[in-house]
Write an enzyme that holds these catalytic residues in place. Sequence first.
Site, PDB file in Angstrom:
ATOM      1  N   PRO A  90       0.750  -1.260  -0.043  1.00 45.43           N
ATOM      2  CA  PRO A  90      -0.055  -0.232   0.029  1.00 45.43           C
ATOM      3  C   PRO A  90       0.840   1.102   0.036  1.00 45.43           C
ATOM      4  O   PRO A  90       2.015   1.347   0.704  1.00 45.43           O
ATOM      5  CB  PRO A  90      -0.807  -0.205   1.524  1.00 45.43           C
ATOM      6  CG  PRO A  90      -1.189  -1.647   1.141  1.00 45.43           C
ATOM      7  CD  PRO A  90       0.325  -2.074   1.094  1.00 45.43           C
ATOM      8  N   CYS A  91       0.273   2.135  -0.800  1.00 48.98           N
ATOM      9  CA  CYS A  91       1.012   3.517  -0.935  1.00 48.98           C
ATOM     10  C   CYS A  91       0.605   4.707   0.011  1.00 48.98           C
ATOM     11  O   CYS A  91       1.565   5.331   0.315  1.00 48.98           O
ATOM     12  CB  CYS A  91       0.838   4.014  -2.422  1.00 48.98           C
ATOM     13  SG  CYS A  91       1.644   2.893  -3.915  1.00 48.98           S
ATOM     14  N   PRO A  92      -0.567   4.595   0.506  1.00 46.06           N
ATOM     15  CA  PRO A  92      -1.110   5.656   1.088  1.00 46.06           C
ATOM     16  C   PRO A  92      -0.025   6.171   2.521  1.00 46.06           C
ATOM     17  O   PRO A  92       0.169   7.463   2.662  1.00 46.06           O
ATOM     18  CB  PRO A  92      -2.412   5.498   1.853  1.00 46.06           C
ATOM     19  CG  PRO A  92      -2.867   4.626   0.914  1.00 46.06           C
ATOM     20  CD  PRO A  92      -1.607   3.770   0.268  1.00 46.06           C
ATOM     21  N   PHE A  94       2.861   6.787   2.582  1.00 49.39           N
ATOM     22  CA  PHE A  94       3.877   7.396   1.911  1.00 49.39           C
ATOM     23  C   PHE A  94       3.661   8.619   1.002  1.00 49.39           C
ATOM     24  O   PHE A  94       4.612   9.301   0.577  1.00 49.39           O
ATOM     25  CB  PHE A  94       5.228   6.671   1.137  1.00 49.39           C
ATOM     26  CG  PHE A  94       5.501   5.319   2.144  1.00 49.39           C
ATOM     27  CD1 PHE A  94       6.227   5.509   3.305  1.00 49.39           C
ATOM     28  CD2 PHE A  94       4.923   3.970   1.925  1.00 49.39           C
ATOM     29  CE1 PHE A  94       6.537   4.463   4.085  1.00 49.39           C
ATOM     30  CE2 PHE A  94       5.292   2.867   2.607  1.00 49.39           C
ATOM     31  CZ  PHE A  94       6.033   3.058   3.973  1.00 49.39           C
TER      32      PHE A  94
END
Length: 433
Positions: A90-92, A94
Amino acid sequence: MALEVVEICAGAGGQALGLHLAGFKHRLAFELDSNACSTLRENARLRNIEVSNPEHVEDGQWVVQGDVADPQIWTPDKFTGIDLLAGGVPCPPFTIAGKQLGATDERDLFAWAVEQVAVVKPRALLLENVRGLSMPRFRGYRQHVLDRLQELGYQAEWRLLHAAKFGVSQLRPRFVLVAMRPDDFAYFQWPEGSEERPPSVGETLRDLMAENGWEGVDDWVKKANDIAPTIVGGSKKHGGADLGPTRAKRAWAALGVDAYGVHDTAPPYSDKRPMTEYGPKLTCEMVARLQGWDHKEYKWTFTGPKTSRYRQIGNAFPPPVAKALGLAIGAALRHEGEKRQLETDRAHDLVYRALRAAGDFMTVEQIMAKADIQLTDPEIERRITLLSRDFEIAKVEQSTGDLAYKLVEFKAFVGQNDHLRHEYVRTKPQTIS
């Protein structure tokens, strides 16, 4: 003999397709989203993804739906020695557009993924994420990852790769971590891509925009004469399918694209949903084309309702970038090409390393001496403040009046049974993206 990969947080298959084109076969893929799982299974059935156990394709056993960090879902010791452990966690935690909570974000799985190396012992590790992870905010986080992999016997490097250099008509930087045993990593060369300008949005989408006979397509192609801004799949916490925040919408408008939603068809439109002053909207098929799914080589099938399809596409790793990395990793594992001299020490955060090596309280002056750096007291303290967002930092005042700091522990989820992430996933799985 083909190389095998286990992929975590596989999404809709951008990385899976790229690795397939690079010669990898999938042993297993893990994904939380049910529609993305259906997409993976359908494309394996269509042979767009090659699976190690063909008998598992028809019944979908090669795709496991659920939280990969759940011990009942993921049993890493069954895959010890796999050629490649890969994933787009998951990206959120960063993303620059978010709060950048990093290790304290319940959705963060980067540190957990690194810990799987201790059990899986893959020949290679490939993890990708957003550009935000490359920023100064996460110096300490990156250093922890490198140091941990070194403890496990791996050489690792980070690199920011731009999708446009791999023929993708989009401004899409991705921050990539690759790790291998030193004897393999000595043969790894980062793919450089090309300096040639990729096709513009207009050139890339002309045939799709014209498929219903839109008379304005030629004028639109002239206006859409640059590559796209970063396509944002968006968070499941907020809204439907649109092409990003305000700045991105302005960039799309300059290209003659209405970024306030995704359309079902190419123009011209009916009176019920007329074209706005910004221009036509993109369809999911158009977004996929801009994300690097090359319609000339293969047809990719996305399943689920439109908003889900858009998010699957928008959050994907562009297949051409994944293919280039897969080819580079495969060549290194086969010891092809020229052997290079490895850099034995990669320093992203010298303050973190000084505190970690000391294992005790240190003043600012002692930190600078240990790290062999010259910074002002406020700068050292600013860096410690950033570190404290991802690590527990103890602080005491010495008899001299100076403050002393001690690195206590990493806040990230790495598999702890009592971590708050478990409750978050149990109660809010629909918000994880």
